[in-house]
Design a protein around this motif. Structure first.
Motif, PDB file in Angstrom:
ATOM      1  N   PHE A 161     -24.422  15.165 -28.014  1.00  0.00           N
ATOM      2  CA  PHE A 161     -23.065  15.959 -27.847  1.00  0.00           C
ATOM      3  C   PHE A 161     -23.408  17.402 -27.975  1.00  0.00           C
ATOM      4  CE2 PHE A 161     -19.115  18.395 -29.893  1.00  0.00           C
ATOM      5  CZ  PHE A 161     -18.709  18.411 -28.988  1.00  0.00           C
ATOM      6  N   PHE A 162     -23.841  17.955 -28.829  1.00  0.00           N
ATOM      7  CA  PHE A 162     -24.046  19.669 -29.342  1.00  0.00           C
ATOM      8  C   PHE A 162     -25.046  20.244 -28.286  1.00  0.00           C
ATOM      9  CE2 PHE A 162     -22.158  18.534 -33.368  1.00  0.00           C
ATOM     10  CZ  PHE A 162     -21.073  19.713 -33.245  1.00  0.00           C
ATOM     11  N   GLY A 163     -26.080  19.245 -27.840  1.00  0.00           N
ATOM     12  CA  GLY A 163     -27.309  19.891 -26.996  1.00  0.00           C
ATOM     13  C   GLY A 163     -26.635  19.832 -25.716  1.00  0.00           C
ATOM     14  N   GLY A 164     -25.798  18.852 -25.323  1.00  0.00           N
ATOM     15  CA  GLY A 164     -25.314  18.795 -23.739  1.00  0.00           C
ATOM     16  C   GLY A 164     -24.332  19.959 -23.594  1.00  0.00           C
ATOM     17  N   ILE A 165     -23.509  20.130 -24.695  1.00  0.00           N
ATOM     18  CA  ILE A 165     -22.478  21.383 -24.426  1.00  0.00           C
ATOM     19  C   ILE A 165     -23.320  22.772 -24.489  1.00  0.00           C
ATOM     20  CG2 ILE A 165     -20.534  22.556 -25.559  1.00  0.00           C
ATOM     21  CD1 ILE A 165     -19.669  19.785 -24.259  1.00  0.00           C
ATOM     22  N   LYS A 166     -24.175  22.698 -25.349  1.00  0.00           N
ATOM     23  CA  LYS A 166     -24.990  23.909 -25.215  1.00  0.00           C
ATOM     24  C   LYS A 166     -25.831  24.343 -23.865  1.00  0.00           C
ATOM     25  CE  LYS A 166     -29.112  24.314 -27.045  1.00  0.00           C
ATOM     26  NZ  LYS A 166     -30.473  24.184 -27.890  1.00  0.00           N
ATOM     27  N   GLN A 167     -26.240  23.324 -23.271  1.00  0.00           N
ATOM     28  CA  GLN A 167     -26.959  23.411 -22.058  1.00  0.00           C
ATOM     29  C   GLN A 167     -25.916  23.586 -20.805  1.00  0.00           C
ATOM     30  OE1 GLN A 167     -30.472  23.988 -23.289  1.00  0.00           O
ATOM     31  NE2 GLN A 167     -30.460  23.495 -21.013  1.00  0.00           N
ATOM     32  N   LEU A 168     -24.959  23.068 -21.022  1.00  0.00           N
ATOM     33  CA  LEU A 168     -23.742  23.540 -20.020  1.00  0.00           C
ATOM     34  C   LEU A 168     -23.157  24.862 -20.131  1.00  0.00           C
ATOM     35  CD1 LEU A 168     -21.704  22.466 -17.956  1.00  0.00           C
ATOM     36  CD2 LEU A 168     -20.244  21.834 -20.010  1.00  0.00           C
ATOM     37  N   ALA A 169     -23.193  25.315 -21.415  1.00  0.00           N
ATOM     38  CA  ALA A 169     -22.609  26.674 -21.556  1.00  0.00           C
ATOM     39  C   ALA A 169     -23.699  27.726 -20.985  1.00  0.00           C
ATOM     40  CB  ALA A 169     -22.471  26.762 -23.060  1.00  0.00           C
ATOM     41  N   LEU A 170     -24.894  27.425 -21.462  1.00  0.00           N
ATOM     42  CA  LEU A 170     -26.065  28.321 -21.008  1.00  0.00           C
ATOM     43  C   LEU A 170     -26.224  28.186 -19.689  1.00  0.00           C
ATOM     44  CD1 LEU A 170     -28.429  30.183 -21.903  1.00  0.00           C
ATOM     45  CD2 LEU A 170     -29.767  27.910 -21.867  1.00  0.00           C
ATOM     46  N   ARG A 171     -25.805  27.345 -18.846  1.00  0.00           N
ATOM     47  CA  ARG A 171     -25.868  27.456 -17.365  1.00  0.00           C
ATOM     48  C   ARG A 171     -24.755  28.189 -16.956  1.00  0.00           C
ATOM     49  NH1 ARG A 171     -23.526  23.727 -14.071  1.00  0.00           N
ATOM     50  NH2 ARG A 171     -23.702  22.011 -15.473  1.00  0.00           N
ATOM     51  N   HIS A 172     -23.591  28.022 -17.542  1.00  0.00           N
ATOM     52  CA  HIS A 172     -22.540  29.028 -17.016  1.00  0.00           C
ATOM     53  C   HIS A 172     -22.715  30.260 -17.376  1.00  0.00           C
ATOM     54  CE1 HIS A 172     -19.427  26.045 -15.424  1.00  0.00           C
ATOM     55  NE2 HIS A 172     -20.202  24.980 -15.899  1.00  0.00           N
ATOM     56  N   ILE A 173     -23.084  30.361 -18.437  1.00  0.00           N
ATOM     57  CA  ILE A 173     -23.349  31.743 -18.892  1.00  0.00           C
ATOM     58  C   ILE A 173     -24.434  32.579 -17.911  1.00  0.00           C
ATOM     59  CG2 ILE A 173     -24.061  33.393 -20.760  1.00  0.00           C
ATOM     60  CD1 ILE A 173     -23.060  31.380 -22.811  1.00  0.00           C
ATOM     61  N   SER A 174     -25.414  31.805 -17.829  1.00  0.00           N
ATOM     62  CA  SER A 174     -26.592  32.353 -16.856  1.00  0.00           C
ATOM     63  C   SER A 174     -26.022  32.526 -15.280  1.00  0.00           C
ATOM     64  CB  SER A 174     -27.637  31.518 -17.001  1.00  0.00           C
ATOM     65  OG  SER A 174     -28.283  31.285 -18.334  1.00  0.00           O
ATOM     66  N   ASP A 175     -25.333  31.850 -14.930  1.00  0.00           N
ATOM     67  CA  ASP A 175     -24.691  32.012 -13.475  1.00  0.00           C
ATOM     68  C   ASP A 175     -23.586  33.107 -13.719  1.00  0.00           C
ATOM     69  OD1 ASP A 175     -26.629  30.266 -12.936  1.00  0.00           O
ATOM     70  OD2 ASP A 175     -25.360  28.609 -12.703  1.00  0.00           O
ATOM     71  N   GLY A 176     -22.854  33.387 -14.664  1.00  0.00           N
ATOM     72  CA  GLY A 176     -21.875  34.400 -14.809  1.00  0.00           C
ATOM     73  C   GLY A 176     -20.496  33.501 -14.218  1.00  0.00           C
ATOM     74  N   VAL A 177     -20.641  32.289 -14.328  1.00  0.00           N
ATOM     75  CA  VAL A 177     -19.394  31.320 -14.040  1.00  0.00           C
ATOM     76  C   VAL A 177     -18.509  30.847 -15.298  1.00  0.00           C
ATOM     77  CG1 VAL A 177     -18.646  29.226 -12.752  1.00  0.00           C
ATOM     78  CG2 VAL A 177     -20.503  30.467 -12.009  1.00  0.00           C
ATOM     79  N   PRO A 178     -17.299  31.311 -15.432  1.00  0.00           N
ATOM     80  CA  PRO A 178     -16.648  30.985 -16.458  1.00  0.00           C
ATOM     81  C   PRO A 178     -16.559  29.323 -16.760  1.00  0.00           C
ATOM     82  CG  PRO A 178     -15.292  32.578 -15.202  1.00  0.00           C
ATOM     83  CD  PRO A 178     -16.679  32.042 -14.446  1.00  0.00           C
ATOM     84  N   LEU A 179     -16.485  28.982 -17.875  1.00  0.00           N
ATOM     85  CA  LEU A 179     -16.246  27.742 -18.489  1.00  0.00           C
ATOM     86  C   LEU A 179     -15.148  27.057 -18.015  1.00  0.00           C
ATOM     87  CD1 LEU A 179     -18.467  27.041 -21.351  1.00  0.00           C
ATOM     88  CD2 LEU A 179     -18.572  25.725 -19.557  1.00  0.00           C
ATOM     89  N   GLU A 180     -14.512  26.331 -17.566  1.00  0.00           N
ATOM     90  CA  GLU A 180     -12.941  25.782 -17.294  1.00  0.00           C
ATOM     91  C   GLU A 180     -13.109  24.689 -18.519  1.00  0.00           C
ATOM     92  OE1 GLU A 180     -12.319  24.166 -13.537  1.00  0.00           O
ATOM     93  OE2 GLU A 180     -12.891  25.865 -12.593  1.00  0.00           O
ATOM     94  N   VAL A 181     -12.473  25.367 -19.452  1.00  0.00           N
ATOM     95  CA  VAL A 181     -12.177  24.689 -20.887  1.00  0.00           C
ATOM     96  C   VAL A 181     -11.428  23.316 -20.910  1.00  0.00           C
ATOM     97  CG1 VAL A 181     -11.688  24.484 -23.362  1.00  0.00           C
ATOM     98  CG2 VAL A 181     -12.588  26.636 -22.227  1.00  0.00           C
ATOM     99  N   ALA A 182     -10.321  23.134 -20.258  1.00  0.00           N
ATOM    100  CA  ALA A 182      -9.646  21.817 -20.008  1.00  0.00           C
ATOM    101  C   ALA A 182     -10.431  21.006 -19.128  1.00  0.00           C
ATOM    102  CB  ALA A 182      -8.225  22.326 -19.385  1.00  0.00           C
TER     103      ALA A 182
END
Length: 201
Positions: A161-182
């Motif tokens: 869980f935590f590893g997956g969310i971290k990787q997802l967040a890192l990808r979005h942060i690196s690409d400059g694409v906001p996370l769609e939380v909902a």
């Protein structure tokens, strides 16, 4: 010289920590300087050294405040829920929000802090374990309700869980694409509910 009250002292510390959080997030730890922090806090370098053990000491305080606020807020939100799905949804939503609301600070945590030689023995890492233990308690609630298989290793599920969310967040942060939380929350909850389901539920 009038004595500084405890309240005033805490206000000074809080303003310096807030300034450090801003500077570290914007510039990264290595590129940040005490002078940068002093300017934003409206104080002097010397006063910062009076209250804190240099830049590393300030980073420790920033990490501590971030985790304590996250833990307190998550615990409070989960306490308002009565069932496993509600608790899980709140936990996922708050965790994803923690990355989406401050991507610069998230980048600092993901890319820099975990690479420090002393991170494993740090207070921040210990607080991270406290935070991740909240997920284990929610998982235990699912087992208790018969919604989660008791045959699963809870630590493995936690790490995924935590590893997956971290990787997802890192990808979005690196690409400059906001996370769609909902959207992310909905998909993660659906994935976990389906994947963790007890076979006899």
């Amino acid at each position: 010289m009038p004595r500084i009250t405890e309240e005033r002292l805490q206000d000074r510390r809080a303003s310096i920590i807030a300034a450090a959080r801003q500077v570290f997030a914007e510039k990264g730890y290595e590129q940040s300087a005490i002078n940068d922090i002093a300017q934003i806090a409206g104080t002097s370098d010397g006063l910062i050294y009076h209250y804190f053990d240099g830049k590393k000491g300030l980073l420790v305080e920033v990490i501590d405040s971030v985790y304590r606020n996250l833990i307190e807020g998550t615990e409070s939100a989960i306490a308002e829920q009565t069932d496993f799905r509600g608790m899980l949804t709140v936990l996922v939503d708050r965790h994803v929000h923690s990355f989406a609301d401050d991507p610069d600070l998230s980048r600092l945590f993901i890319a820099e802090i975990r690479n420090f030689d002393d991170h494993a023995d740090s207070a921040g890492n210990r607080l991270n374990h406290v935070y991740s233990s909240v997920f284990l308690r929610v998982l235990a609630k699912g087992v208790e309700e018969g919604k989660v298989s008791g045959k699963l290793d809870p630590r493995l599920v936690r790490d995924i869980f935590f590893g997956g969310i971290k990787q997802l967040a890192l990808r979005h942060i690196s690409d400059g694409v906001p996370l769609e939380v909902a959207s992310v929350t909905r998909q993660v909850v659906a994935f976990l509910i389906g994947g963790l389901a007890a076979t006899d539920a």
